[in-house]
Scaffold this motif. Structure first.
Motif, short mmCIF file in Angstrom:
data_model
loop_
_atom_site.label_atom_id
_atom_site.label_comp_id
_atom_site.label_asym_id
_atom_site.label_seq_id
_atom_site.Cartn_x
_atom_site.Cartn_y
_atom_site.Cartn_z
N LEU A 1 0.72 -1.39 0.13
CA LEU A 1 -0.24 0.30 -0.16
C LEU A 1 0.81 1.35 0.31
N GLU A 2 1.72 0.94 0.45
CA GLU A 2 2.97 2.58 -0.10
C GLU A 2 4.16 2.07 -0.64
N ALA A 3 3.34 1.73 -1.68
CA ALA A 3 4.69 1.14 -3.34
C ALA A 3 4.15 3.05 -4.10
N VAL A 4 5.28 3.60 -4.45
CA VAL A 4 4.95 4.71 -5.08
C VAL A 4 4.77 4.07 -6.81
N GLY A 5 3.47 4.47 -7.55
CA GLY A 5 3.77 4.98 -9.17
C GLY A 5 3.26 3.56 -9.66
N LEU A 6 2.25 2.82 -9.05
CA LEU A 6 2.15 2.20 -9.68
C LEU A 6 0.43 1.73 -10.28
N THR A 7 -0.24 2.87 -9.85
CA THR A 7 -1.40 3.18 -9.99
C THR A 7 -1.41 4.20 -10.78
#
Length: 138
Positions: A80-86
């Motif tokens: 949930l802390e990943a940046v940029g996937l969405t």
């Protein structure tokens, strides 16, 4: 927090899967939620105006609901802390002219797309992953 946070790894290892069935979004008054849980929602979200349900299309009889959608799941355990996937998959779907509604679960991201665009969305996401893998090989 568990899950993958590295964007390059997320994109290269995601394997989008198309879930069987069609789903719709519907809204019910918060006071009526208990009566609608038997419809088998796969998701719900409390908003000021009521409770948004995501449920199988055939369970929405009698409710004002969205057009039928298909659900794609990115079968990579994204944090949930990943940046940029969405942003990455939204950009790819935007370029393909496909509307997307995203729900992040604890383990995976789920993307609801118009039923008519489901196969094209699946291929678009597979291409995104394939491109990321090829960049990793360079």
């Amino acid at each position: 927090m568990s899950g993958v946070t590295d964007l390059a790894e997320l994109l290269a290892t995601m394997e989008p899967a198309l879930t069987e069935g069609s789903f719709v979004y519907a809204s019910v008054p918060a006071a009526d939620l208990a009566a609608h849980l038997a419809r088998g929602p796969i998701g719900l979200f409390r908003e000021e105006e009521g409770i948004t349900l995501i449920l199988p299309a055939d369970a929405a009889e009698g409710l004002a609901a969205s057009a039928p959608m298909r659900m794609l799941t990115l079968t990579v355990h994204s944090s949930l802390e990943a940046v940029g996937l969405t942003a990455a998959f939204a950009t790819a779907l935007t370029k393909a002219g496909i509307s997307a509604n995203v729900v992040a679960g604890y383990h995976h991201d789920h993307i609801f797309v118009p039923e008519i665009d489901a196969e094209r969305a699946l291929e678009t996401l597979r291409d995104l992953s394939r491109t990321a893998r090829e960049k990793g090989d360079a």
